[in-house]
Write a protein that holds these residues in place. Sequence first.
Motif, PDB file in Angstrom:
ATOM      1  N   SER A  48       0.838  -1.205   0.000  1.00 37.94           N
ATOM      2  CA  SER A  48       0.000   0.000   0.000  1.00 37.94           C
ATOM      3  C   SER A  48       0.870   1.251   0.000  1.00 37.94           C
ATOM      4  N   ASP A  49       0.229   2.428   0.022  1.00 35.66           N
ATOM      5  CA  ASP A  49       0.981   3.686   0.061  1.00 35.66           C
ATOM      6  C   ASP A  49       1.252   4.145   1.497  1.00 35.66           C
ATOM      7  N   LEU A  50       0.971   3.263   2.460  1.00 35.28           N
ATOM      8  CA  LEU A  50       1.221   3.611   3.865  1.00 35.28           C
ATOM      9  C   LEU A  50       2.660   3.270   4.255  1.00 35.28           C
ATOM     10  N   GLN A  51       3.247   4.126   5.073  1.00 33.22           N
ATOM     11  CA  GLN A  51       4.545   3.758   5.648  1.00 33.22           C
ATOM     12  C   GLN A  51       4.319   2.706   6.735  1.00 33.22           C
ATOM     13  N   LEU A  52       5.329   1.880   6.936  1.00 32.00           N
ATOM     14  CA  LEU A  52       5.173   0.799   7.924  1.00 32.00           C
ATOM     15  C   LEU A  52       6.429   0.685   8.789  1.00 32.00           C
ATOM     16  N   PHE A  66      16.440 -11.189  16.214  1.00 26.54           N
ATOM     17  CA  PHE A  66      14.989 -11.139  16.341  1.00 26.54           C
ATOM     18  C   PHE A  66      14.347 -11.071  14.952  1.00 26.54           C
ATOM     19  N   VAL A  67      14.890 -10.223  14.101  1.00 26.87           N
ATOM     20  CA  VAL A  67      14.337 -10.076  12.751  1.00 26.87           C
ATOM     21  C   VAL A  67      14.562 -11.355  11.941  1.00 26.87           C
ATOM     22  N   ALA A  68      15.715 -12.004  12.152  1.00 26.00           N
ATOM     23  CA  ALA A  68      15.984 -13.265  11.449  1.00 26.00           C
ATOM     24  C   ALA A  68      14.920 -14.309  11.798  1.00 26.00           C
ATOM     25  N   SER A  78      12.680  -6.030   7.677  1.00 29.71           N
ATOM     26  CA  SER A  78      14.122  -5.812   7.746  1.00 29.71           C
ATOM     27  C   SER A  78      14.473  -5.058   9.031  1.00 29.71           C
ATOM     28  N   VAL A  79      15.736  -5.167   9.449  1.00 28.40           N
ATOM     29  CA  VAL A  79      16.176  -4.610  10.724  1.00 28.40           C
ATOM     30  C   VAL A  79      15.886  -3.106  10.826  1.00 28.40           C
ATOM     31  N   SER A  80      16.052  -2.385   9.712  1.00 28.53           N
ATOM     32  CA  SER A  80      15.897  -0.931   9.769  1.00 28.53           C
ATOM     33  C   SER A  80      14.455  -0.499  10.026  1.00 28.53           C
ATOM     34  N   GLU A  81      13.515  -1.427   9.864  1.00 25.09           N
ATOM     35  CA  GLU A  81      12.104  -1.094  10.112  1.00 25.09           C
ATOM     36  C   GLU A  81      11.678  -1.351  11.558  1.00 25.09           C
ATOM     37  N   VAL A  82      12.583  -1.959  12.346  1.00 22.09           N
ATOM     38  CA  VAL A  82      12.214  -2.409  13.691  1.00 22.09           C
ATOM     39  C   VAL A  82      12.789  -1.488  14.760  1.00 22.09           C
TER      40      VAL A  82
END
Lengths: 272, 272
Positions: A48-52, A66-68, A78-82
């Motif tokens: 979608s066009d929403l940031q997450l 944790f991400v793995a 991905s790590v940069s989103e967490v």
Amino acid sequence: MADSSWPGCAKSLKGVILDMCGVLYDSGEGDGVAIPGSIEAVKKLKASDLQLRFCTNETQASREKFVAKLQRLGFDISVSEVFSPAPAAVAVLKERGLRPHLLVYDGVLSEFDSVDKTNPNCVVIGDAAEKFSYQNLNDAFRVLIGLEKPVLFSLGQGRYYKETDGLKLDVGVYMKALEYACDLEAEVIGKPSSTFFKSVLNDMGLQPHEALMIGDDLVNDVGGAKHCGMKGVQVRTGKYRPSDERHPTVMADGTVDNLSQAVDMILNQRRH
Amino acid sequence: MADSSWPGCAKSLKGVILDMCGVLYDSGEGDGVAIPGSIEAVKKLKASDLQLRFCTNETQASREKFVAKLQRLGFDISVSEVFSPAPAAVAVLKERGLRPHLLVYDGVLSEFDSVDKTNPNCVVIGDAAEKFSYQNLNDAFRVLIGLEKPVLFSLGQGRYYKETDGLKLDVGVYMKALEYACDLEAEVIGKPSSTFFKSVLNDMGLQPHEALMIGDDLVNDVGGAKHCGMKGVQVRTGKYRPSDERHPTVMADGTVDNLSQAVDMILNQRRH
């Protein structure tokens, strides 16, 4: 004028923040299990066009590990989103020139590799689980009581969480223990702290009213998000309890069965 | 009219209650050491017309073993003169038909021999020291959270105490931890609870204003005693700190260097 009630508010949203444990997956032996529909729901949000972004109080593993785990379960993350408390704590420690005595789970120690830990002038506690022995808590206490101006950071303030073998005491319980022992008030890093939510909003470049938090923890996810001006929706998975829907002080903007339902409602609303 | 200020009030006293650790002796390796003059001071009180009782929050040993230790140090003390939280807790448990899950030091377990501990419907914690492991605290938590109406008894509410190898966390810290985890308020058995002091007064057959408490702990000894109408004098031994003499809420009726000085002042006053 924009509709401010759920799910009408979905039309004016620019970003969504998801809690992880209890929303994406249930923890337990090994990696735990994905909650039905949640892998697909994350895919839909990404398309979608929403940031997450993802926002967790997990402090037993480094973000990498944790991400793995989430990736092994099938999530596109991905790590940069967490966002998690340990890196936020590292930023605070460096900014204030503080050297921590750490009482945290071994798995998260690597997050603090870049921090000077000699001759400690503060204490950081996380969800240390079995490492919360009498000896270790006493050691942390002695560091605090020996300081002119004791500073205690707590990575979250949860009371307890559920694992497959039953309920387990969370870091907030030991935070209260040290607060009483040293007659001080801890600084909480992580949800429900506004500072923590604002760092996620900053990363997205959004104002609070443009973002929605979805979580299973009424107080720490929904309450924390609403306190800093965001929308907050609770899912009926994870640690949700029916009594949450008549909580004396925190009221969610909406309550949905699970993440899948929440995402479908948001995306449907935005189409009309 | 009777002089109500210290030491003038000594003339109208009928009984004295002594705290033990920090007043009679300092704890440490082995039996610890008697505080200079305190063995003789106890002798003088016993030779006087004043009633004498001992009141301790000690919960690491049974009264039998604890009194035997004091006798080895040279004190003239018998078990029937000593009031401690464990026997008081046993009385409360029996009166209310409660079956405890115990989280206490091994040395005090025998005090609970006569209590039914099957299918627990409450939790009792004492100064369990090393037994306050994550697992043991979690076990106590699970008992409480599983009860319709959770009841937690704490044998004292101390923050910490001093041993020869440094400060050690006391039971109050773990009481606060479980209170937060279960969102409840513990019932404190022992000093500074009025119920506890009144049981000592009952045993002497005295009214509160006829008795004086002498202790090293401003809040638990002096504050507790004064709260139930007794006189309270603090000694400058044990855990005394100079800041106690400008405490915001508790003011002792008198502050003396040690027990020996307190007893001499009391007995001199009564002679004139």
